[in-house]
Design a protein around this motif. Sequence first.
Motif, short mmCIF file in Angstrom:
data_model
loop_
_atom_site.label_atom_id
_atom_site.label_comp_id
_atom_site.label_asym_id
_atom_site.label_seq_id
_atom_site.Cartn_x
_atom_site.Cartn_y
_atom_site.Cartn_z
N THR A 30 -3.05 5.26 -2.11
CA THR A 30 -3.97 6.35 -1.61
C THR A 30 -3.20 7.83 -2.17
OG1 THR A 30 -5.24 5.03 -0.02
CG2 THR A 30 -5.21 7.36 0.15
N SER A 31 -3.71 8.57 -2.72
CA SER A 31 -3.02 9.73 -2.73
C SER A 31 -3.84 10.78 -2.08
CB SER A 31 -3.24 10.15 -4.35
OG SER A 31 -2.28 11.24 -4.55
N PHE A 32 -3.24 11.72 -1.29
CA PHE A 32 -3.69 13.03 -0.40
C PHE A 32 -3.94 14.02 -1.37
CE2 PHE A 32 -1.83 11.39 3.91
CZ PHE A 32 -2.90 10.20 3.70
N SER A 33 -4.76 14.76 -1.07
CA SER A 33 -5.07 16.22 -1.86
C SER A 33 -3.96 17.15 -1.50
CB SER A 33 -6.39 16.60 -1.16
OG SER A 33 -6.08 17.22 0.19
N ARG A 34 -3.12 16.96 -0.60
CA ARG A 34 -2.05 17.99 -0.35
C ARG A 34 -0.99 17.16 0.62
NH1 ARG A 34 -1.99 19.72 4.93
NH2 ARG A 34 -4.05 20.25 5.73
N ASN A 35 0.05 17.71 1.04
CA ASN A 35 0.96 17.11 1.91
C ASN A 35 0.53 17.12 3.19
OD1 ASN A 35 3.87 17.86 3.56
ND2 ASN A 35 3.89 16.02 2.49
N ILE A 69 0.76 -1.17 0.08
CA ILE A 69 0.06 -0.12 0.10
C ILE A 69 0.98 1.26 -0.08
CG2 ILE A 69 -1.87 1.38 1.24
CD1 ILE A 69 -2.36 -1.60 2.60
N PHE A 70 0.70 2.16 -1.15
CA PHE A 70 1.63 3.01 -1.26
C PHE A 70 0.98 4.38 -0.68
CE2 PHE A 70 4.02 0.58 -4.14
CZ PHE A 70 5.40 0.82 -3.84
N VAL A 71 1.10 5.29 -0.04
CA VAL A 71 0.51 6.53 0.05
C VAL A 71 1.19 7.70 -0.27
CG1 VAL A 71 -0.84 7.70 1.96
CG2 VAL A 71 -0.55 5.37 2.33
N ASP A 72 0.50 8.26 -1.42
CA ASP A 72 1.08 9.59 -1.84
C ASP A 72 0.90 10.53 -1.19
OD1 ASP A 72 2.18 11.67 -3.51
OD2 ASP A 72 0.27 11.52 -4.70
N LYS A 110 -10.99 20.46 17.48
CA LYS A 110 -11.76 20.85 16.03
C LYS A 110 -12.11 19.54 15.03
CE LYS A 110 -8.24 23.38 14.39
NZ LYS A 110 -7.44 24.45 13.48
N ARG A 111 -11.58 18.26 15.57
CA ARG A 111 -11.79 17.01 15.07
C ARG A 111 -11.84 16.95 13.59
NH1 ARG A 111 -11.59 12.94 17.90
NH2 ARG A 111 -10.15 14.32 18.87
N ARG A 112 -10.74 17.47 13.03
CA ARG A 112 -10.61 17.65 11.36
C ARG A 112 -10.16 16.31 11.07
NH1 ARG A 112 -8.65 23.40 9.91
NH2 ARG A 112 -10.46 24.54 10.39
N PRO A 113 -10.43 15.93 9.74
CA PRO A 113 -9.80 14.47 9.51
C PRO A 113 -8.38 14.65 9.22
CG PRO A 113 -10.98 15.60 7.65
CD PRO A 113 -11.38 16.24 8.82
N HIS A 114 -7.52 13.47 9.42
CA HIS A 114 -6.45 13.48 9.55
C HIS A 114 -5.62 13.97 8.17
CE1 HIS A 114 -7.30 11.17 12.94
NE2 HIS A 114 -6.20 11.83 13.45
N TYR A 115 -6.34 13.54 7.05
CA TYR A 115 -5.75 13.65 5.63
C TYR A 115 -7.19 13.69 4.77
CZ TYR A 115 -6.67 8.57 6.02
OH TYR A 115 -7.10 7.45 6.21
N LEU A 116 -6.94 14.11 3.62
CA LEU A 116 -8.10 14.06 2.47
C LEU A 116 -7.46 13.44 1.46
CD1 LEU A 116 -9.63 17.73 2.56
CD2 LEU A 116 -10.87 15.49 3.85
N VAL A 117 -8.20 12.56 0.78
CA VAL A 117 -8.07 11.77 -0.20
C VAL A 117 -8.18 12.21 -1.68
CG1 VAL A 117 -8.18 9.28 -1.40
CG2 VAL A 117 -8.07 9.30 1.11
#
Length: 309
Positions: A68-73, A41-44, A297-304
């Motif tokens: 899985t590729s994130f919307s940003r770093n 599993i590569f996560v970009d 704030k309970r924001r998600p850790h990342y966006l895909v």
Amino acid sequence: MASSTGSPDRPHLSIVVPCFNEEASVGPLYEALRFLGAEIIFVDDGSTDGTLNELRGLAAKDPDVRFTSFSRNFGKEAAMLAGMRRATGQAVVILDADLQHPPALIPRMIGLAEQGFDQVVARRDRNGETFVRRTSARLFYRAVNRWTDVRLDDGAGDFRLLSRRAVDAILALPESNRFAKGLFSWIGFPTVVLPYRNELRAAGTSTWTAGRLINYALDGLLSFNDKPLRLAVYGGLLASFVALVYSIWVVGNTLMYGVDVPGYATIIVAVIGMGGFQAVLLGLIGEYVGRIYHETKRRPHYLVKETDS
Ligand code: UDP
Ligand code: MG
């Protein structure tokens, strides 16, 4: 989701690889990993180079490769989290994309896992690192182990194998400020350390600048406990005590020998000293308040942005 390609008598393995601008490394890394028959599993992590393209290519030709590729770093911690969430294996290995974590170690890690260890931690020596980095790392680990409730090992990075129950334990931790090294240590479970020789980076450059490392160190110290606050309380008590003793002496002196003007130096030193002390205290409290603010704030850790499926 993923179907195992390992032979049925062996537990199925997942390998999680966080990648940030690693276009030159993911290909060679894949070649080194494919023989393990594991789910990779590569996560970009929001790469700005051709990493995502490389991953699309690998996933298209090998069904064991997912990405899985994130919307940003979002940072390596978030990338590891995303990878662990997708991992389906009975054991999960986390390793860096830059080939600094030798894949040749993985079979030995699996062997140790089969002996019943839930965490097999690869620990590198600091071969090839600058004196400054080596020394700062030593100081950091000494401070963490002294002032926090978790034990961290120098050289023990994120390269490790986790059993299914260890991964589930990590995933169940709800905090948004994820200091992975601390979380790994916090969950416990039978752990074994596997030493290896540090490899120099094969391609690209380390993203860890001095500033980032200092921030990382502060995070490590502050995310895991409130001992620094306790320390501040003791510091404050000590300062008050010294001030009390001194003021008794000053008053006594004045009563016995009358008013005496010199004292400018003492006053300035005391004012500046206390001012500095209080500023540090406020900053410290601010760090904790900031963390609370961040957590609430309970924001998600990342966006895909994109995945293979
Ligand atoms: N990495 C990441 N996100 C980041 C920075 C790094 O996913 O924001 C990945 C990077 O691609 C590599 C691993 O984390 O696979 C370790 O990064 P690096 O080699 O820069 O760190 P070092 O080995 O110097 O500690
Ligand atoms: Mg590296």
